[in-house]
Design an enzyme around this catalytic site. Structure first.
Site, short mmCIF file in Angstrom:
data_model
loop_
_atom_site.label_atom_id
_atom_site.label_comp_id
_atom_site.label_asym_id
_atom_site.label_seq_id
_atom_site.Cartn_x
_atom_site.Cartn_y
_atom_site.Cartn_z
CD GLU A 66 48.49 37.87 42.94
OE1 GLU A 66 48.93 36.73 42.68
OE2 GLU A 66 48.37 38.77 42.10
CD GLU A 97 44.40 37.60 39.31
OE1 GLU A 97 45.09 38.50 39.83
OE2 GLU A 97 43.55 36.95 39.95
#
Length: 722
Positions: free
Chosen positions: A154, A175
């Site tokens: 990210e 995740e």
């Protein structure tokens, strides 16, 4: 290279100091800044502030993101933002220490944030830092030189441009696998670069398919990165490319990039990708895990949301999920078991006792033997000899291995040279005399004690005194196999799971006379094969098959008693298991499942149900209970029903589930009392790696504690509350 510059004005990141104080022992990944000056347009110069993320430790200690790390990164970027505003720098680039950009959030830190306010603060801290990369005032670049997982990827996604090393591995947003959502912009940014279909693959399919990740080449092909460079001079090439982009000499094209807000066709693709992903998640988890569903919710909302609006959804989702038992169970399973305990197996002897393995023998040339031969040859790169009762079978087995190598070559997973070397390492013979100079011989023949005893005796007669004799038995007594040998101390159980290339577990079975040197060599061998080994006592079916057969036995018993098949087979849906019991039995093979059930019934009595209906299916040549209907459903054909007989005491779905929970708690309690493994953690590790037990359940014993089964049956939980 200099330490992170400190802002001269009060920083917005000072407000996160209370969060950082909660994790005083965080291993901080520092933001080290170095100005790189490169030739620019028309004889000018380009100054790039290069931020290197480095924890000061070697490559065995990945860089991670905790509160202190993110605060330092944020403050560093604030200073660079001010420098960019004055024209002092023309760009900012972020890279990492060798082999890593960043390996994601520090889970050992995140799991300690029990207060929802702390969880929300952690979520907002990441956004505050990453927003600076997105709005620096000058172009920002990420040079993905290695692992970039979760928050690490990210960081790259928040930058204006990205390069990636062709050698980089471990790129992804895992995740959903660990019970969270990509909470720092990934759900919104990734699919806009790659398209929604690839976005769902990276965020859901890969995590839920064994936590897969991708490499640098695929990241470039998908559109995650704008340029791909070789590792030898990756940083130099990336900096030169960045300078050419800044100078306007290189135009960056993104053929996969989309925007659903302005393109109706893309909006339709977005919705279709979400629908397909929901079906995938339901099939994988029975919707029992909250995190994948939250990923989907944020993804779907992102079709019409701005990045800032999506960020608020991500913060809310992260805050909620960090408080769920599924997240804490997943951290236990992934961090404490798979990442830590697996690397330090309980009861393993001193590795220094291990002997080298320079040649491997395999008795048998069937499917399992072929899988073993391929694994040994590829990973150990030593000669592997297969034997069987005649040359025709041997030739067929060797041909299978060679064909599998050809498939790997065709898929680009091995080079031509590596393929040729692997083929040359695997040979066959009808004579066990070829094992004379082997260091390790494993049998992979029919699961019948007398056959295995005969095979081991024949092997012992031709091998050298220090050769280890191993059995791949899934349920039989290793002690009984070795009892008639001249040297039973060199026999060890070495139980793989099918498919061998995929399943990471090996149950190493210690018989009473097995020597420490033999055990140490077995553990070293498992490590060399890139498998996780767990030491188990020589007890019927060891761990995984004993637990699975107890579970399947309770379901088949309920079915035989008169519970409708649909109810019996779907009763365990709240667990989110990889497949239903009847589907698992068909995949394993009904004769194999029945044989193991009979072995366990003989060893432990009526706790293990031997199904008369399952035997009837076997006798009738029927391979499984269900067939698929034209509309995609499932039914039991009339000819199958005709051979089955049922009782008149059906159970409800809830009764079947509770019955199975209590049976599992009882059986694992017995296993621990018998000393089959060192502790409940090893049962959990075996079930996760050998049976695909869902990570969100945190292992089987925390699940049984949570639903109260261990207390009901054993009078105490397997794990005491910390």
């Amino acid at each position: 290279m200099t330490a992170a510059p400190q802002p001269t004005q009060p920083s917005r990141f000072d407000s996160f100091a209370p969060l950082a104080e909660q994790v005083p022992h965080e291993i901080v990944t520092h933001s080290l800044v170095n100005d790189v000056v490169l030739p620019g347009r028309d004889g000018g110069r380009v100054t790039i502030a290069l931020v290197t993320l480095d924890n000061g430790l070697d490559h065995s200690k990945p860089t991670t993101l905790g509160p202190n790390t993110l605060i330092e990164l944020g403050k560093t970027l604030e200073v660079l933002h001010a420098r960019a505003a004055t024209g002092e720098i023309n760009a900012v680039a972020v890279t990492g220490k060798p082999y890593f950009l960043v390996a994601g959030a520090d889970l050992s830190t995140v799991k300690t944030l029990e207060d929802p306010a702390a969880g929300e603060s952690m979520a907002r801290l990441g956004h505050a830092a990453y927003d600076l990369l997105d709005d620096m005032g000058v172009p920002t670049f990420a040079f993905i030189n290695g692992v970039a997982l979760g928050g690490g990827l990210e960081i790259a996604l928040a930058c204006t441009y990205r390069t990636v090393s062709a050698a980089a591995q471990g790129i992804g947003l895992p995740e959903a696998f660990i019970g969270l959502v990509p909470g720092w912009g990934g759900v919104w940014r990734l699919p806009r670069l790659t398209g929604p279909e690839a976005g769902m693959k990276i965020m859901l399919e890969n995590p839920l398919n064994g936590n897969r990740s991708i490499g640098g080449k695929q990241a470039f092909e998908l559109g995650i990165a704008d340029a791909l460079f070789e590792p030898a001079d990756f940083l130099e090439q990336s900096l030169a490319w960045a300078a050419s982009v800044i100078a306007g000499e290189t135009a960056v094209e993104r053929p996969n990039a989309v925007e659903p807000l302005t393109d109706p066709a893309v909006a339709q693709r977005w919705s279709a990708a979400a629908k397909a992903a929901r079906a995938f998640v339901a099939a994988k988890t029975s919707n029992a895990a909250p995190a994948p569903l939250k990923v989907l919710d944020v993804f779907e909302a992102g079709r019409t949301a701005t990045q800032k609006e999506s960020a608020e959804l991500e913060v809310a989702a992260l805050t909620e999920l960090m408080q769920t038992p599924q997240f804490r169970d997943t951290v236990y399973a992934f961090l404490d078991l798979v990442q830590k305990r697996a690397k330090r197996p309980a009861g393993a002897p001193d590795p220094k006792l291990a002997r080298p393995i320079t040649k491997v023998g395999i008795v048998g040339a069937g499917l399992m033997a072929g899988q073993l031969a391929l694994l040994f040859a590829r990973q150990l790169k030593v000669p592997v000899v297969m034997t069987d009762i005649d040359q025709a079978r041997v030739d067929k087995g060797v041909a299978y291995v060679h064909a599998e190598v050809d498939k790997l070559l065709a898929k680009g997973r091995v080079s031509r040279d590596a393929a040729n070397r692997t083929r040359a390492l695997v040979t066959g013979s009808a004579s066990k005399a070829e094992f004379a100079d082997a260091d390790f011989v494993i049998e992979a023949v029919f699961e019948e004690l007398s056959v295995k005893k005969q095979v081991l005796a024949e092997v012992e007669a031709v091998v050298k005194p220090e050769c280890i004799l191993a059995t791949n038995t899934s349920s039989l007594s290793v002690t009984a196999m070795a009892e008639d040998l001249a040297h039973p101390e060199r026999v060890v159980g070495f139980h793989f799971f099918n498919p061998v290339a995929v399943m990471p577990l090996i149950e190493i079975v210690r018989a009473p006379e097995t020597e420490e040197t033999v055990l140490a060599t077995a553990f070293a061998l498992a490590k060399g094969l890139k498998k996780t080994a767990v030491l188990v006592k020589d007890a019927a079916a060891f761990v995984v098959n004993r637990v699975l057969l107890r579970l399947m036995g309770e379901v088949t018993a309920a079915f035989d008693e008169g519970t409708p098949a649909q109810i019996a087979d779907s009763a365990l849906a709240p667990m989110g298991l990889p497949m239903t019991p009847f589907v698992l039995a068909e995949m394993v093979g009904l004769p194999v499942a029945q044989h193991v059930a009979e072995s366990l019934h003989a060893a432990f009595g009526d706790r293990f149900h031997v199904s008369a209906n399952q035997q009837a299916l076997i006798d009738a040549g029927i391979k499984g209970l269900w067939t698929t209907t034209p509309d995609g459903g499932k039914e039991i054909p009339a000819e199958t029903l005709a051979v089955l007989r049922f009782g008149d005491t059906p159970s409800t779905s809830e009764q079947v589930l509770t019955r199975c929970q209590d049976a599992l708690a009882e059986e694992i309690g017995f296993m621990l009392a018998e000393g089959v493994v060192a502790g409940p953690e090893d049962v959990d590790l075996c079930m996760i790696l050998g049976a695909g037990w869902p990570m969100h359940l945190g292992g089987i014993t925390p699940y049984l504690d949570r639903v109260g089964a261990s207390q009901r049956v054993n009078g105490k939980p397997f794990h005491q509350a910390s």
